[in-house]
Scaffold this active site. Structure first.
Site, PDB file in Angstrom:
ATOM      1  N   LYS A   1      48.970  46.606  30.561  1.00 45.01           N
ATOM      2  CA  LYS A   1      49.396  46.319  31.930  1.00 45.01           C
ATOM      3  C   LYS A   1      49.324  47.612  32.728  1.00 45.01           C
ATOM      4  CE  LYS A   1      51.162  42.634  34.155  1.00 45.01           C
ATOM      5  NZ  LYS A   1      50.878  41.219  33.897  1.00 45.01           N
TER       6      LYS A   1
ATOM      7  N   LYS B   1      52.129  32.238  44.650  1.00 46.33           N
ATOM      8  CA  LYS B   1      50.821  32.020  44.008  1.00 46.33           C
ATOM      9  C   LYS B   1      50.824  30.845  43.034  1.00 46.33           C
ATOM     10  CE  LYS B   1      48.780  36.677  43.796  1.00 46.33           C
ATOM     11  NZ  LYS B   1      48.344  37.733  42.861  1.00 46.33           N
TER      12      LYS B   1
END
Length: 367
Positions: A91, A194
């Site tokens: 990440k 989203k």
């Protein structure tokens, strides 16, 4: 307190000594010209190149950013393992306000840092980054997914993320109530951005009643306009989790939603949502189980997006991805069965299965 390098000692202790550490590599990135300050964390490459998104967020401190990158990268290792992908976990976080600090120059500088890892890390979108941003990053780095279809990508990964969460809800309902149907169930969604707005569509399509909340009024307004019936907005998450008759709670915003304050207040029998790192600290999964609340592990049910972006590396095919995301239903049921068999919470069962896959892959590579 700092060590001899000037880095915060608690961050280095987390990395090298704690159960939350064990990461293979952490890269601190800086480009003063563009203002870029970023952290790339690779937790594991046992199953293949680390794959995970780029979060652009105004962290209160560099230490907080590093800690978030470490936690998120570790979560991606488990997510990718449970999704059956040949990828490890990584990440990246970019420190700053995406509304104010994002620029083409900064994104390209970030892309050069990712490229410098030579394919050990494959990046994608996350909170604060979008398809258009990945198109810019990809101009400097071929190990970029989540790009637009015009640039060889799959586009918005939230479509399949929401679909996977929906499959996780169906599996949870089947396990708890003996029927996967969500018709007539009351589902509360915290965060309708989203992923959340696609999830509302799946639920309404099956006839579920939906309660929503979001810190952004425009997000709520968009949902209510698209679904004039069957959807009700409530003031905040505190109100949502206490709603009378709530069957399922879906945290779909930032992490830490399940904590010492929220778990005792939950009226829902199932928690199944898209947010990463929903459990605020170790032990919360037991608190949920003690209250008779079925928890569908976040990194299992929200894996639809990473399934989609991983497929870009092989020439994207939406139906192939959708079929793979459909298997989240079976994976979720298998985790509940393992949890019952071992007498442990589902989150612990999912961890065991993921750790076993990573361990077996590491042993094969060692030989």
């Amino acid at each position: 307190m700092t060590d001899v390098t000037g880095a915060a000692a608690d961050v280095l202790h987390t990395l090298f000594h704690s159960d939350q550490g064990g990461h293979e590599q952490v890269v601190l990135c800086q480009d003063r010209k563009s203002g870029l300050k970023a952290v790339i964390a690779l937790h594991s490459t046992a199953l293949g190149p680390a794959l995970g998104g780029t979060r652009f967020y105004p962290y209160a401190s560099e230490q907080e950013a590093v800690a978030d990158a470490l936690n998120l990268a570790r979560g991606m290792s488990y997510k990718n393992a449970m999704a059956g992908l040949d990828h490890g976990g990584g990440k990246a976080v970019i420190i700053g306000d995406p509304e104010r600090d994002k620029s083409e120059e900064l994104l390209r500088a970030y892309g050069r840092f990712v490229a410098s890892l030579g394919g050990r890390y494959v990046t994608a979108c996350d909170v604060g980054t979008y398809v258009a941003d990945m198109d810019v990053v990809a101009r400097e780095c071929r190990w970029t997914t989540g790009r637009s279809p015009e640039n060889g990508g799959a586009g918005d990964s939230s479509v399949l993320t929401a679909y996977g969460v929906y499959q996780g809800m169906r599996a949870s309902a089947a396990h708890l109530w003996g029927d996967p149907s969500l018709a007539g169930r009351k589902v509360g969604i915290a965060g309708v951005g989203k992923v959340g707005h696609h999830l509302v569509g799946h639920l309404r399509g099956e006839g579920a009643e939906v309660l929503i909340t979001d810190v952004r009024e425009e997000a709520v307004g968009r949902i209510l306009a698209a679904h004039p019936t069957g959807v009700t907005a409530v003031a905040d998450t505190a109100t949502l989790i206490r709603a009378e008759g709530l069957d399922i709670y879906a945290p779909c915003a930032l992490g830490g939603a399940l904590n010492d304050d929220t778990v005792p207040a939950l009226t829902a029998r199932i928690v199944c949502g898209a947010a990463n790192n929903q459990l605020a600290h170790p032990g919360v999964e037991k608190d949920l189980a003690d209250r008779g609340i079925l928890y569908a592990p976040d990194y299992v049910v929200n894996a639809g997006g990473v399934i989609q972006v991983a497929d870009e590396l092989h020439g994207f095919d939406f139906e192939r991805c959708r079929a793979k995301a459909s298997k989240i239903y079976d994976t979720t049921l298998a985790i509940f069965a393992r949890a019952k068999e071992d007498g442990i919470p589902p989150a612990a069962a999912a961890d065991r299965i993921a750790e076993q896959r990573m361990h077996e892959a590491a042993m094969k590579r060692a030989h």
